[in-house]
Motif scaffolding. Structure first.
Motif, PDB file in Angstrom:
ATOM      1  N   ASN A   1      -0.814 -10.837   6.677  1.00  0.00           N
ATOM      2  CA  ASN A   1      -0.735  -9.996   7.876  1.00  0.00           C
ATOM      3  C   ASN A   1       0.194  -8.809   7.660  1.00  0.00           C
ATOM      4  O   ASN A   1      -0.111  -7.680   8.064  1.00  0.00           O
TER       5      ASN A   1
ATOM      6  N   VAL B   1      -8.790  -3.998   9.095  1.00  0.00           N
ATOM      7  CA  VAL B   1      -8.135  -3.723   7.829  1.00  0.00           C
ATOM      8  C   VAL B   1      -8.458  -4.871   6.877  1.00  0.00           C
ATOM      9  O   VAL B   1      -8.355  -6.045   7.240  1.00  0.00           O
ATOM     10  N   SER B   2      -8.845  -4.532   5.666  1.00  0.00           N
ATOM     11  CA  SER B   2      -9.249  -5.542   4.689  1.00  0.00           C
ATOM     12  C   SER B   2      -8.037  -6.108   3.965  1.00  0.00           C
ATOM     13  O   SER B   2      -6.922  -5.573   4.051  1.00  0.00           O
ATOM     14  N   ASP B   3      -8.254  -7.175   3.232  1.00  0.00           N
ATOM     15  CA  ASP B   3      -7.183  -7.787   2.446  1.00  0.00           C
ATOM     16  C   ASP B   3      -6.653  -6.838   1.383  1.00  0.00           C
ATOM     17  O   ASP B   3      -5.514  -6.980   0.932  1.00  0.00           O
TER      18      ASP B   3
ATOM     19  N   VAL C   1      -8.580   0.581   5.579  1.00  0.00           N
ATOM     20  CA  VAL C   1      -8.471   0.680   7.030  1.00  0.00           C
ATOM     21  C   VAL C   1      -9.692   1.377   7.601  1.00  0.00           C
ATOM     22  O   VAL C   1     -10.087   2.452   7.130  1.00  0.00           O
TER      23      VAL C   1
ATOM     24  N   GLY D   1      -6.317  -3.613   1.914  1.00  0.00           N
ATOM     25  CA  GLY D   1      -5.674  -2.481   2.568  1.00  0.00           C
ATOM     26  C   GLY D   1      -6.584  -1.348   2.979  1.00  0.00           C
ATOM     27  O   GLY D   1      -6.100  -0.270   3.329  1.00  0.00           O
TER      28      GLY D   1
ATOM     29  N   GLY E   1      -6.627  -9.335  10.134  1.00  0.00           N
ATOM     30  CA  GLY E   1      -7.621  -8.348   9.745  1.00  0.00           C
ATOM     31  C   GLY E   1      -8.149  -7.486  10.867  1.00  0.00           C
ATOM     32  O   GLY E   1      -8.844  -6.503  10.608  1.00  0.00           O
TER      33      GLY E   1
ATOM     34  N   SER F   1       1.097  -7.383   4.756  1.00  0.00           N
ATOM     35  CA  SER F   1       0.521  -6.463   3.788  1.00  0.00           C
ATOM     36  C   SER F   1      -0.515  -5.554   4.455  1.00  0.00           C
ATOM     37  O   SER F   1      -0.541  -4.333   4.236  1.00  0.00           O
ATOM     38  N   ARG F   2      -1.357  -6.140   5.300  1.00  0.00           N
ATOM     39  CA  ARG F   2      -2.382  -5.342   5.989  1.00  0.00           C
ATOM     40  C   ARG F   2      -1.748  -4.395   7.009  1.00  0.00           C
ATOM     41  O   ARG F   2      -2.187  -3.252   7.179  1.00  0.00           O
TER      42      ARG F   2
ATOM     43  N   SER G   1       0.817  -1.216   0.000  1.00  0.00           N
ATOM     44  CA  SER G   1       0.000   0.000   0.000  1.00  0.00           C
ATOM     45  C   SER G   1       0.847   1.262   0.000  1.00  0.00           C
ATOM     46  O   SER G   1       0.388   2.319  -0.441  1.00  0.00           O
TER      47      SER G   1
END
Length: 339
Positions: A134, A188-190, A194, A192, A158, A136-137, A49
């Motif tokens: 985990n 937080v979604s897969d 928030v 990104g 998440g 990435s989020r 992100s």
């Protein structure tokens, strides 16, 4: 140490090891932290992100960490945040003691930019590792304006938790963390996205101990059916400056432990009473060696803090040469829900 320099706004990933970096090692195939921070970051397999700069702090299973190691993590975070181009920091960390390190960082964190801890339950070479998702989020959270001013967070499967009160509540499940007293901070979604809940007020940070602050011994002693004071006496003889008593129920022990704790506090040892129960505050309610007698013996109730984070707070306060009255005041303040 691996550092990828960036001049644009970015997130810093501080890699410390843990399951997220672990692979099978040796003939027995036991998982050992082995991947570098760059390898951990590369595992996400999709564009992050935000741009990321990677720093290897150390490579250890978190069950090997000491409080001194955790202070080192605090210092690296401050170093990372000295760069005004840094949006936030992610710490990849083993789950065993993530709640301790995250809480110590939160206690001394004096910056609106977020620090986000994450890790994994499945090793990097497992069939379906959870670490990449985990991480990435967590990067998305660390770079999000919504996460500013919220102190230290833990992002896992998440869900976003505040550091205070968070604990690992399952040994193997992918959603391994909970925070029954202080609650969740957001999600937080897969992809990104928030979402943060309303932020509680932040308490003033404590100082970060200097290099010469020493490492006062703090031990954790459990009360259990039939417990006597043998282990407590051994701890005191080993030079403990502080004791966290893991009590039963609302923070209870027995007459033998209570008598020894009275002697210990009279000698200047700081004793904090917590509980093995999953949720709820320590309430000095019972006599005959129970919590009311422990308080009369000089023990300090931990409030909502469980033994793991009580030990961290007590260790920090002793490193700062905080007198017993100040320690009691700090536990009374930090062991309750923020406004």
């Amino acid at each position: 140490m691996t550092v990828t320099e960036l001049r644009e706004a970015h997130v810093v990933l501080l890699a410390t090891g843990g399951t997220i970096s672990s692979r099978a090692s040796g003939t027995a195939g036991a998982a050992v932290a082995s991947d570098t921070g760059e390898q951990v970051f590369a595992s996400i397999g999709v564009p992050a992100s935000h741009p990321v700069r990677v720093v290897d702090v150390f490579r250890k299973g978190s069950y090997l960490l000491t409080v001194d190691d955790m202070v080192v993590v605090c210092a690296w975070i401050r170093k990372a945040l000295a760069d005004p181009q840094v949006l936030g920091v992610v710490v990849s960390h083993g789950t065993d003691t993530m709640e301790e390190t995250a809480y110590l960082v939160d206690l001394v964190h004096d910056d609106p930019r977020p620090v986000v801890f994450t890790g994994a339950q499945q090793a990097a070479d497992s069939r379906m590792p959870d670490g990449p998702g985990n991480l990435s989020r967590a990067i998305a959270v660390a770079g999000s304006p919504q996460a500013r001013g919220r102190g230290v967070l833990l992002a896992f499967a998440g869900t976003i938790f505040p550091a205070a009160g968070v604990r690992k509540n399952h040994t193997t499940r992918l959603d391994a963390f909970g925070n029954p007293d202080f609650g969740t901070a957001g999600w937080v979604s897969d992809t990104g996205e928030v979402q943060m809940q309303q932020a509680p007020s932040r308490r003033a940070p404590l100082p970060l101990p200097g290099v010469g602050a020493g490492s006062p011994r703090v031990d954790l002693i459990a009360a259990y059916p039939g417990a006597d004071s043998t282990l407590l006496r051994a701890s005191l003889q080993a030079g403990a400056a502080g004791i966290v008593l893991q009590g039963t129920g609302t923070g209870n022990a027995n007459r033998d432990l209570c008598l020894q704790i009275a002697d210990a506090t009279a000698a200047g040892v700081v004793v904090v009473t917590s509980t093995r129960v999953e949720a709820g505050a320590v309430v000095p309610r019972y006599g005959d060696g129970g919590g009311a007698d422990l308080s009369a013996a000089g023990a300090i109730p931990s409030g909502l803090l469980r033994p793991s984070q009580s030990l961290v707070l007590l260790s920090l306060l002793l490193r700062l040469d905080t007198p017993a009255a100040g320690i009691a005041e700090t536990f009374a303040r930090r062991g309750m829900l923020p406004d």
